[in-house]
Design a protein around this motif. Structure first.
Motif, PDB file in Angstrom:
ATOM      1  N   ASN A   1       0.810  -1.228   0.000  1.00  0.00           N
ATOM      2  CA  ASN A   1       0.000   0.000   0.000  1.00  0.00           C
ATOM      3  C   ASN A   1       0.834   1.264   0.000  1.00  0.00           C
ATOM      4  N   ALA A   2       1.897   1.311   0.781  1.00  0.00           N
ATOM      5  CA  ALA A   2       2.650   2.549   0.948  1.00  0.00           C
ATOM      6  C   ALA A   2       4.114   2.211   1.160  1.00  0.00           C
ATOM      7  N   ASP A   3       4.953   3.243   1.081  1.00  0.00           N
ATOM      8  CA  ASP A   3       6.358   3.079   1.426  1.00  0.00           C
ATOM      9  C   ASP A   3       6.808   4.305   2.203  1.00  0.00           C
ATOM     10  N   ALA A   4       8.037   4.272   2.691  1.00  0.00           N
ATOM     11  CA  ALA A   4       8.504   5.319   3.596  1.00  0.00           C
ATOM     12  C   ALA A   4       8.553   6.688   2.929  1.00  0.00           C
ATOM     13  N   GLU A   5       8.819   6.734   1.626  1.00  0.00           N
ATOM     14  CA  GLU A   5       8.858   8.009   0.925  1.00  0.00           C
ATOM     15  C   GLU A   5       7.469   8.493   0.544  1.00  0.00           C
ATOM     16  N   HIS A   6       6.515   7.575   0.495  1.00  0.00           N
ATOM     17  CA  HIS A   6       5.139   7.897   0.107  1.00  0.00           C
ATOM     18  C   HIS A   6       4.201   7.277   1.150  1.00  0.00           C
ATOM     19  N   PRO A   7       4.199   7.832   2.358  1.00  0.00           N
ATOM     20  CA  PRO A   7       3.451   7.214   3.457  1.00  0.00           C
ATOM     21  C   PRO A   7       1.942   7.342   3.256  1.00  0.00           C
TER      22      PRO A   7
ATOM     23  N   SER B   1       1.701   3.276   9.139  1.00  0.00           N
ATOM     24  CA  SER B   1       2.367   3.648   7.894  1.00  0.00           C
ATOM     25  C   SER B   1       3.845   3.339   8.020  1.00  0.00           C
ATOM     26  N   PRO B   2       4.483   2.900   6.933  1.00  0.00           N
ATOM     27  CA  PRO B   2       5.944   2.797   6.949  1.00  0.00           C
ATOM     28  C   PRO B   2       6.576   4.185   6.959  1.00  0.00           C
ATOM     29  N   ILE B   3       7.714   4.311   7.622  1.00  0.00           N
ATOM     30  CA  ILE B   3       8.471   5.556   7.659  1.00  0.00           C
ATOM     31  C   ILE B   3       9.954   5.211   7.577  1.00  0.00           C
ATOM     32  N   ARG B   4      10.820   6.229   7.610  1.00  0.00           N
ATOM     33  CA  ARG B   4      12.265   6.028   7.643  1.00  0.00           C
ATOM     34  C   ARG B   4      12.856   7.038   8.598  1.00  0.00           C
ATOM     35  N   ASP B   5      13.851   6.637   9.369  1.00  0.00           N
ATOM     36  CA  ASP B   5      14.339   7.505  10.439  1.00  0.00           C
ATOM     37  C   ASP B   5      15.151   8.697   9.939  1.00  0.00           C
ATOM     38  N   ASP B   6      15.508   8.721   8.640  1.00  0.00           N
ATOM     39  CA  ASP B   6      16.257   9.857   8.115  1.00  0.00           C
ATOM     40  C   ASP B   6      15.372  10.843   7.352  1.00  0.00           C
ATOM     41  N   LEU B   7      14.055  10.630   7.392  1.00  0.00           N
ATOM     42  CA  LEU B   7      13.116  11.525   6.737  1.00  0.00           C
ATOM     43  C   LEU B   7      12.266  12.246   7.773  1.00  0.00           C
TER      44      LEU B   7
ATOM     45  N   ARG C   1      -8.732   5.792  20.374  1.00  0.00           N
ATOM     46  CA  ARG C   1      -9.332   5.053  21.497  1.00  0.00           C
ATOM     47  C   ARG C   1     -10.638   5.709  21.922  1.00  0.00           C
ATOM     48  N   MET C   2     -11.717   4.959  21.848  1.00  0.00           N
ATOM     49  CA  MET C   2     -13.035   5.421  22.283  1.00  0.00           C
ATOM     50  C   MET C   2     -13.466   4.669  23.537  1.00  0.00           C
ATOM     51  N   ILE C   3     -14.066   5.387  24.465  1.00  0.00           N
ATOM     52  CA  ILE C   3     -14.703   4.755  25.615  1.00  0.00           C
ATOM     53  C   ILE C   3     -16.194   4.590  25.351  1.00  0.00           C
ATOM     54  N   ASP C   4     -16.825   5.636  24.823  1.00  0.00           N
ATOM     55  CA  ASP C   4     -18.238   5.585  24.454  1.00  0.00           C
ATOM     56  C   ASP C   4     -18.326   5.579  22.930  1.00  0.00           C
ATOM     57  N   TRP C   5     -18.434   4.387  22.349  1.00  0.00           N
ATOM     58  CA  TRP C   5     -18.361   4.255  20.901  1.00  0.00           C
ATOM     59  C   TRP C   5     -19.428   5.064  20.179  1.00  0.00           C
ATOM     60  N   GLY C   6     -20.591   5.200  20.782  1.00  0.00           N
ATOM     61  CA  GLY C   6     -21.708   5.830  20.100  1.00  0.00           C
ATOM     62  C   GLY C   6     -21.668   7.343  20.086  1.00  0.00           C
ATOM     63  N   CYS C   7     -20.790   7.935  20.888  1.00  0.00           N
ATOM     64  CA  CYS C   7     -20.804   9.402  21.025  1.00  0.00           C
ATOM     65  C   CYS C   7     -19.532  10.075  20.527  1.00  0.00           C
ATOM     66  N   GLU C   8     -18.424   9.374  20.470  1.00  0.00           N
ATOM     67  CA  GLU C   8     -17.151  10.004  20.118  1.00  0.00           C
ATOM     68  C   GLU C   8     -16.931   9.993  18.607  1.00  0.00           C
ATOM     69  N   ILE C   9     -16.184  10.972  18.127  1.00  0.00           N
ATOM     70  CA  ILE C   9     -15.965  11.171  16.697  1.00  0.00           C
ATOM     71  C   ILE C   9     -14.522  10.839  16.356  1.00  0.00           C
ATOM     72  N   ASP C  10     -14.318  10.034  15.328  1.00  0.00           N
ATOM     73  CA  ASP C  10     -12.980   9.640  14.900  1.00  0.00           C
ATOM     74  C   ASP C  10     -12.175  10.833  14.396  1.00  0.00           C
ATOM     75  N   PRO C  11     -10.843  10.796  14.579  1.00  0.00           N
ATOM     76  CA  PRO C  11      -9.988  11.798  13.956  1.00  0.00           C
ATOM     77  C   PRO C  11      -9.987  11.657  12.433  1.00  0.00           C
ATOM     78  N   GLN C  12      -9.583  12.717  11.768  1.00  0.00           N
ATOM     79  CA  GLN C  12      -9.332  12.707  10.329  1.00  0.00           C
ATOM     80  C   GLN C  12      -7.895  13.176  10.139  1.00  0.00           C
ATOM     81  N   LEU C  13      -6.981  12.257   9.868  1.00  0.00           N
ATOM     82  CA  LEU C  13      -5.552  12.573   9.875  1.00  0.00           C
ATOM     83  C   LEU C  13      -4.896  12.179   8.551  1.00  0.00           C
ATOM     84  N   SER C  14      -3.962  13.011   8.123  1.00  0.00           N
ATOM     85  CA  SER C  14      -3.110  12.686   6.986  1.00  0.00           C
ATOM     86  C   SER C  14      -1.678  12.553   7.465  1.00  0.00           C
ATOM     87  N   ILE C  15      -0.866  11.845   6.673  1.00  0.00           N
ATOM     88  CA  ILE C  15       0.568  11.751   6.940  1.00  0.00           C
ATOM     89  C   ILE C  15       1.292  12.020   5.631  1.00  0.00           C
TER      90      ILE C  15
END
Length: 390
Positions: A54-60, A83-89, A171-185
């Motif tokens: 799916n992905a690589d360290a240069e294209h996470p 996601s894969p990453i690289r420690d020099d990037l 991590r959700m405690i109350d599954w029915g009320c909490e909203i998931d993050p929307q994150l990019s890398i």
């Protein structure tokens, strides 16, 4: 045709290594165990596609990790991405935090599925939302790199030497009320466009993908057997895992007969920011947790009047609060977690006849009617299905 490209069936041969791990299960000659291992091998093989293609360290990019499909012991309260990453990037994670109870990032060496033992994971660093700032609008940005970028004063987490993977827990405690993050890398360094893979690269990645079912079985069967060896059956064995300094796990191998029940009993920390208990099957897969009450946490549990938590494992609904449904399994592992709590009590497990269960519970333990249980399960299913899972 290139004679170096074998017929596809040849690449599937390493799956037999995963099946040979039956020897390290509790009942290697049981046909039901063998069938479960076949199913588990295909589950982990499908996970392997995300690991290697799916992905690589240069294209996470985020890939699904543990969830209701990839069931190698995910916490039902967590959604895991990696996601894969690289420690020099240098990488930037940004987006909306959502309203989940905890947002946790871990960087390490070893993408899950590529290594064979927990001890191989190192170069670990972790942060959660007590360690970074979130804007009043709910937006966040975190930079991950070996050294803090010059002049940068925002959220930063160090990539230790050898780190090649980042994963995140919603991590959700109350599954029915909490909203998931929307994150990019994204990688902030100058890198070439994502290339088309050559035939040789595809073949090499296929070979690596086919090893993942074996790797996962070796890893998780050993973890389960280590608990059994250290504590025996129906006894808690607390452990910590690398990168989760705030979290204490308290697993146990559970075992009981059809006409019995297990009572888990513990004091509660004065401050318990997060805790849960879940059930795993004998191959370390999480027991079905969308359509079964196989996990419990601070949102769904009832604390008794004496301040104690009592949870009951039984094959059939015993009509009491805090029932954990093992979905037909009479053996497996249970995993409890204390996360960022003021104390770390170690629970006990008592094995009793199901018919005598109420004699071991407080006299004021309420009765949960079948209609109440059905309503709770329907709420659970709706809430689980509305979460991001893959």
């Amino acid at each position: 045709m290139d004679s170096s490209i074998d017929p596809f069936a040849g690449y599937l041969l390493p799956l037999e290594d995963a099946v040979r791990e039956l020897a390290n299960t509790w009942h290697p000659d049981d046909p039901a165990y063998r069938a479960e291992v076949y199913r588990q091998a295909l589950m982990n093989l499908s996970h392997g596609y995300f690991v290697h293609f799916n992905a690589d360290a240069e294209h996470p990019d985020w890939s699904p990790l543990y969830n209701p499909v990839f069931l190698c012991q995910p916490n039902p309260d967590d959604i895991y991405l990696f996601s894969p990453i690289r420690d020099d990037l240098t990488y930037r994670v940004s987006g909306e935090r959502g309203t989940v109870s905890k947002l946790i990032f871990v960087t390490q060496r070893g993408i899950p599925g590529t290594l064979e033992t927990v001890g191989e994971y190192d170069a670990v660093s972790s942060i959660d939302d007590t360690d970074f700032r979130v804007g009043t609008d709910g937006r966040l940005e975190i930079v991950f790199s070996a050294v803090r970028p010059e002049g940068y004063e925002g959220n930063w987490s160090q990539l230790k030497p050898g780190a090649d993977c980042i994963f995140v827990r919603y991590r959700m405690i109350d599954w029915g009320c909490e909203i998931d993050p929307q994150l990019s890398i994204e990688c902030l360094d100058e890198v070439p466009p994502k290339p088309r893979l050559s035939a040789e690269e595809i073949v090499e990645r296929l070979k690596l993908q086919m090893r993942i079912p074996r790797n996962q079985n070796r890893l998780f069967y050993k973890m389960q057997n280590d608990i059994l060896e250290a504590a025996g059956k129906n006894r808690i064995h607390p452990v910590r895992l690398p990168g989760l300094d705030k979290q204490l796990y308290w697993p146990a191998v559970f075992s009981f007969e059809n006409d019995e029940a297990l009572i888990i009993e513990t004091e509660m920390p004065a401050i318990a920011r997060y805790w849960n208990i879940q059930l795993n099957d004998p191959l370390f897969n999480s027991v079905e947790y969308v359509y079964r009450h196989s996990s419990i946490n601070g949102s769904t549990a009832i604390i008794d009047g004496d301040g104690m938590l009592r949870v009951v494992i039984a094959l059939t609904d015993p009509g009491v609060p805090n029932w954990l449904d093992p979905a037909g399994f009479t053996e497996g592992t249970l995993y409890g977690r204390w996360y960022d709590c003021s104390s770390l009590p170690i629970p006990s497990i008592t094995r009793v006849k199901l018919a005598d269960l109420r004699a071991y519970l407080p006299s004021d333990t309420p009765t949960v009617a079948p209609s109440e249980r059905e309503d709770a399960l329907r709420r659970r299913v709706r809430a689980a299905q509305r979460r991001r899972r893959w």
